[in-house]
Design an enzyme around this catalytic site. Structure first.
Site, PDB file in Angstrom:
ATOM      1  N   GLY A 293       0.753  -1.316   0.251  1.00  0.00           N
ATOM      2  CA  GLY A 293      -0.405   0.282   0.027  1.00  0.00           C
ATOM      3  C   GLY A 293       0.776   0.948  -0.123  1.00  0.00           C
TER       4      GLY A 293
ATOM      5  N   SER B  91       1.013   4.132  -2.556  1.00  0.00           N
ATOM      6  CA  SER B  91       0.412   5.025  -3.109  1.00  0.00           C
ATOM      7  C   SER B  91       0.591   5.694  -2.753  1.00  0.00           C
ATOM      8  CB  SER B  91      -0.169   4.462  -4.272  1.00  0.00           C
ATOM      9  OG  SER B  91      -1.525   3.542  -3.135  1.00  0.00           O
TER      10      SER B  91
ATOM     11  N   TYR C 273     -14.730  -2.119  10.581  1.00  0.00           N
ATOM     12  CA  TYR C 273     -13.287  -1.841  10.571  1.00  0.00           C
ATOM     13  C   TYR C 273     -13.149  -2.055  12.580  1.00  0.00           C
ATOM     14  CZ  TYR C 273      -9.468   1.153  10.304  1.00  0.00           C
ATOM     15  OH  TYR C 273      -7.882   1.559  10.933  1.00  0.00           O
TER      16      TYR C 273
ATOM     17  N   GLY D  68       2.110   4.778   3.738  1.00  0.00           N
ATOM     18  CA  GLY D  68       3.182   3.529   3.037  1.00  0.00           C
ATOM     19  C   GLY D  68       4.494   4.462   2.245  1.00  0.00           C
TER      20      GLY D  68
END
Length: 284
Positions: free
Chosen positions: A10, A12, A151, A16
């Site tokens: 992750g 992008s 979540y 990350g």
């Protein structure tokens, strides 16, 4: 000296991406992975700046994709010193409002995605009897919160998974685990949660409307205390990577520390509980 190799999922945007840059600046070679390589321009810019960063396709929802990516790194480097399971999605919706497809998808990315990546790297770390696996969890992995039950459930599961691994993989095979528990991170992640709500037509006008209004109002009032930048959270992670032993759990701000205080006061790093489990169940 052999260069240390990190794999991060992750990458992008957000945490990350920030971790990729900071680790590379510290001398690591970083394999920055993402599902959609069309979003890889920020990583390519790091490469152009001369940092030791490789862009690699990895879809955490596919074991074949994960295995292929990890095998690529092993073929090129021979070892992996650090895996950071960062890929994840947010989710704000009540159980009654959620479809089965929606909550399965959140679990598949947040929980099963991390398990897939861990399963792929563990044999190589175990063989070397060293390595570190970092999981980006949340204060929601320790404390249940309104409208966030799905979540939070994914993060509770993630924490139980790594807490369990730490009771035998660490003492027997030398692989360490760290669960990172931020409050909020001001990034595309947070924005995507609200965008997902909007794309679904917004919050429905139903029996939960007052809960939603109170939650969103509270969120606005407390945002200055909760939210950290991706860079700030990445700095906490880097500082912990220099410690020995690695803490099992770490909160990333004063706010997150205070928010979880009833769960963590007696054992803030999680190592005391792990030590006790190892003693009682393995006699070590």
């Amino acid at each position: 000296m052999e260069k240390q190799i990190a794999v991060i999922t992750g990458t992008s945007t957000g945490l990350g991406l920030s971790l990729t840059e900071k680790l590379a600046n510290e001398g690591w070679k970083v394999y920055a992975t993402m599902r959609n390589l069309e979003k890889g321009q920020p990583i390519r810019e790091l490469q152009q700046s001369g940092l030791a960063v490789e862009l690699l396709q990895l879809d955490v929802q596919s074991q074949d994709s994960v295995d292929q990516a990890i095998q690529t790194v092993i073929n090129q480097e021979g070892h992996i010193d650090l895996l950071v399971n960062n890929a994840g999605i947010g989710y704000i919706k009540t159980t009654e409002q959620s479809s089965e497809e929606e909550y399965i998808n959140v679990f598949d990315i947040n929980t099963f995605g991390a398990i897939r990546c861990t399963k792929a790297v563990l044999p190589y770390m175990r063989e070397k009897k060293k390595g570190r696996i970092v999981a980006i969890s949340s204060v929601g992995g320790l404390v249940g919160q309104p409208l966030n039950e799905i979540y939070c459930a994914t993060k509770f599961a993630l924490e139980g998974y790594y807490e369990s691994l730490a009771t035998y993989v660490t003492p027997y095979f030398g692989v360490e685990f760290m669960i990172v528990e931020p409050g909020g991170i001001s990034s595309e992640f947070a924005n995507s949660v609200l965008a997902g709500v909007s794309s679904g037509g917004g919050f429905p006008k139903d029996d939960f409307e007052q809960v939603v209004n109170d939650y969103m109002g509270s969120r606005t009032n407390r945002s200055d205390n909760i939210y950290q930048t991706p860079s700030e959270v990445a700095d906490v992670i880097l500082s912990q990577l220099s410690t020995n032993p690695l803490p099992l759990r770490v909160r990333t701000s004063d706010w997150s520390e205070k928010f979880c205080q009833y769960k963590t006061k007696e054992d803030p790093t999680g190592l005391l509980q792990t030590k006790d489990v190892v003693k009682q169940m393995l006699g070590k």
